[in-house]
Design a protein around this motif. Structure first.
Motif, PDB file in Angstrom:
ATOM      1  N   THR A  33     -29.469   7.733 -24.176  1.00  0.00           N
ATOM      2  CA  THR A  33     -28.160   7.222 -23.763  1.00  0.00           C
ATOM      3  C   THR A  33     -27.110   8.318 -23.581  1.00  0.00           C
ATOM      4  OG1 THR A  33     -27.555   6.810 -26.078  1.00  0.00           O
ATOM      5  CG2 THR A  33     -28.550   4.976 -24.861  1.00  0.00           C
ATOM      6  N   LEU A  39     -26.908   6.208 -16.982  1.00  0.00           N
ATOM      7  CA  LEU A  39     -27.357   4.823 -17.081  1.00  0.00           C
ATOM      8  C   LEU A  39     -26.771   3.940 -15.989  1.00  0.00           C
ATOM      9  CD1 LEU A  39     -27.376   4.430 -20.966  1.00  0.00           C
ATOM     10  CD2 LEU A  39     -29.350   4.641 -19.435  1.00  0.00           C
ATOM     11  N   ILE A  60     -32.664  -0.723 -23.048  1.00  0.00           N
ATOM     12  CA  ILE A  60     -32.136   0.632 -23.213  1.00  0.00           C
ATOM     13  C   ILE A  60     -32.290   1.022 -24.676  1.00  0.00           C
ATOM     14  CG2 ILE A  60     -30.128   2.140 -23.050  1.00  0.00           C
ATOM     15  CD1 ILE A  60     -29.085   0.368 -20.796  1.00  0.00           C
ATOM     16  N   CYS A  79     -29.606  -3.871 -25.094  1.00  0.00           N
ATOM     17  CA  CYS A  79     -29.438  -2.611 -25.823  1.00  0.00           C
ATOM     18  C   CYS A  79     -30.175  -2.707 -27.151  1.00  0.00           C
ATOM     19  CB  CYS A  79     -27.950  -2.326 -26.042  1.00  0.00           C
ATOM     20  SG  CYS A  79     -26.999  -2.226 -24.515  1.00  0.00           S
TER      21      CYS A  79
END
Length: 187
Positions: A33, A39, A60, A79
């Motif tokens: 990240t 991203l 992610i 996430c």
């Protein structure tokens, strides 16, 4: 007294050789990240891919605080946060596509693992990714004017055995010995 020793640990690629395949889910995954991972571009790639294949979500993996809100708030983004390595491997194994839109990378372990575990990879066209995918790349994938490399990881016949700690350490020690020999001669 003190003695210099090397401990040779199993490389992740060697451990993956025995990994069981399984049915993958209609999802993509991105690992990391940091800002240079871009991203926002990963989302653009996924959205373009959704026009031709069913990909319901983008997983992610990485520090939640580093994920930009404009990415985090997309309805298809999940996430996962920072995970133990074995869980990352499991998510890679379950994902159809690995996406890396990094602007810069060294030799990426995540790409190597994705080549072994995912059905396909889409990665930014940068030197380290070109080196890893090599002749296994298919037609370039262009999104918003940026070129990405695609590889059908399971069908491309990529030789992942070339990546091992044993070979890397052996080459490194050989290079160090050569350098030591040449330094001694030049003095």
């Amino acid at each position: 007294g003190w003695r210099r020793q090397f401990a040779l640990l199993r490389n992740g690629m060697e451990a993956l050789e025995s990994a069981n395949g399984g049915a993958s889910l209609p999802q993509a995954i991105a690992v990391g990240t940091y800002q240079y991972k871009r991203l926002d571009r990963t989302c653009a790639v996924l959205e373009r891919m959704q026009a031709t294949r069913s990909l319901d979500k983008l997983l992610i993996v990485g520090d939640l605080e580093s994920i930009p809100p404009r990415v985090r708030d997309k309805p298809y983004v999940v996430c996962l946060g920072t995970l133990p390595h074995q869980q990352v491997l499991q998510h890679l194994r379950q994902s159809q596509v690995f996406i890396s839109t990094s602007e810069i990378e060294n030799s990426s372990n995540a790409v190597l693992e994705a080549l072994a575990l995912c059905e396909s990879v889409v990665v930014s066209d940068i030197p380290s990714h070109r080196e890893l995918i090599g002749s296994g790349a298919g037609e370039p994938f262009v999104v918003n004017g940026l070129r990405y490399l695609q590889a059908d990881a399971r069908a491309s016949g990529l030789d992942l055995s070339q990546y091992s700690w044993e070979k890397t350490i052996s080459h490194m020690l050989s290079t160090m010995a050569d350098l030591s020999g040449s330094e001694g001669k030049s003095r």
